[in-house]
Design an enzyme around this catalytic site. Structure first.
Site, short mmCIF file in Angstrom:
data_model
loop_
_atom_site.label_atom_id
_atom_site.label_comp_id
_atom_site.label_asym_id
_atom_site.label_seq_id
_atom_site.Cartn_x
_atom_site.Cartn_y
_atom_site.Cartn_z
N LYS A 10 -3.52 -12.48 -14.96
CA LYS A 10 -4.39 -11.64 -14.15
C LYS A 10 -3.52 -10.62 -13.42
O LYS A 10 -2.56 -10.97 -12.75
CB LYS A 10 -5.19 -12.48 -13.16
CG LYS A 10 -6.21 -11.66 -12.35
CD LYS A 10 -5.64 -11.20 -11.03
CE LYS A 10 -6.62 -10.28 -10.31
NZ LYS A 10 -6.18 -9.96 -8.94
N GLY A 13 -3.68 -5.85 -7.38
CA GLY A 13 -2.90 -5.16 -6.35
C GLY A 13 -2.75 -3.68 -6.64
O GLY A 13 -3.57 -3.06 -7.32
N GLY A 47 -8.95 -2.64 -7.55
CA GLY A 47 -9.57 -2.30 -6.27
C GLY A 47 -9.06 -1.01 -5.67
O GLY A 47 -9.83 -0.27 -5.05
N ASP A 164 -9.97 -12.39 -10.06
CA ASP A 164 -9.38 -13.74 -10.06
C ASP A 164 -10.37 -14.74 -10.66
O ASP A 164 -9.98 -15.62 -11.44
CB ASP A 164 -9.02 -14.16 -8.63
CG ASP A 164 -7.91 -13.30 -8.05
OD1 ASP A 164 -6.89 -13.11 -8.73
OD2 ASP A 164 -8.06 -12.83 -6.91
N LYS A 219 -8.80 -15.91 -4.28
CA LYS A 219 -7.81 -16.16 -5.33
C LYS A 219 -7.45 -17.65 -5.40
O LYS A 219 -7.43 -18.24 -6.48
CB LYS A 219 -6.55 -15.33 -5.06
CG LYS A 219 -5.48 -15.44 -6.13
CD LYS A 219 -4.19 -14.74 -5.74
CE LYS A 219 -4.36 -13.29 -5.44
NZ LYS A 219 -4.70 -12.48 -6.65
#
Length: 261
Positions: A10, A13, A47, A164, A219
């Site tokens: 995954k 960030g 994001g 996640d 997460k």
């Protein structure tokens, strides 16, 4: 880590904001695949790209319990940022590193079943594993699936799914091992120090103390679910240091946090 199991990685960030970081990551991933002959699946959010796109359009975004509140009128923008821009940036790096790849979303081939999680969150999806046939076929053909965290409900509505949770669901249906990569070196304690090994009991204690919170709590809960379903630890670590990433992907414990129940 065994050679037989696929590895779901995954990505999250601020990685997608840096061409240099992406280049370093894919160089490392290619070296890892060449050395280990492991089958890889990448699952990503984005994001930062979503925030930038919403801001450019004069739209605001809030989070609730670590999940992005997604008004239905915003989902075309968010789907474009995640299934479009973010996915193709990663695909472009794979191509540049001569890694045969296919860009997907959670709905392709019925990979994951998605329904609305909570009306208060809007177009945010609750996810369950679905049909792994397409992804296993791609893996068998030597392709790297790159999966965005956009899902589609049975009645055809686009949904924003936490990446996640998406990675956990995909790892479960593939019986794969799971590594979650983000900006941080692992799960941190109240003093900001990396926790090498985290059990379920310790995790919930840190959540009760509000040390693990918001997106990190989402997460960790996803990782804990995966450890129970898969019966093996889940690693959480950083994409920032390629030399550490190889050992993290290989299941060594000197970097990142290994979560187990």
């Amino acid at each position: 880590m065994s050679e037989q199991q696929p590895l779901v990685v995954k990505l999250g960030g601020t990685l997608l904001e840096s061409d240099k970081a992406l280049e370093a990551l894919f160089s490392t991933l290619k070296a890892f695949v060449n050395e280990s002959n492991r089958q890889l699946v990448l699952v990503h959010g984005g994001g930062v790209l979503v925030d930038n796109q919403l801001k450019a359009m004069g739209l605001t975004s809030t989070k609730k319990n670590g999940l992005r509140v997604t008004p239905f009128e915003q989902i075309p923008v968010i789907a474009g940022a995640l299934a479009g821009t973010a996915n193709k940036l990663l695909l472009a790096q794979a191509i540049a590193h001569e890694i045969p790849s296919v860009g997907l979303c959670l709905a392709d081939g019925g990979l994951c079943r998605v329904s609305q999680l909570d009306p208060e969150l809007g177009a945010v999806g609750q996810i369950e594993g679905g049909d792994a046939t397409l992804v296993t076929s791609l893996l068998s053909g030597g392709f790297l699936p790159i999966v965005s965290s956009i899902g589609i409900t049975f009645d055809g509505k686009l949904m924003n799914v936490n990446a996640d949770q998406a990675a956990t669901a995909i790892a479960e249906i593939l019986d794969a091992e799971l590594v979650m990569l983000s900006d941080v070196s692992g799960i941190l304690d109240g003093k900001g120090q990396r926790i090498a090994h985290l059990t379920e009991a310790d995790a919930f204690e840190l959540m009760d103390k509000n040390i693990i919170k918001d997106g990190m709590a989402v997460k960790v809960k996803a990782a804990l679910k995966a450890t129970k379903t898969l019966g093996r630890p889940v690693a959480v670590g950083s994409w920032r240091y390629p030399e550490q990433l190889l050992s993290l992907l290989a299941g060594e414990s000197e970097h990142g946090t290994r979560i187990s129940h």
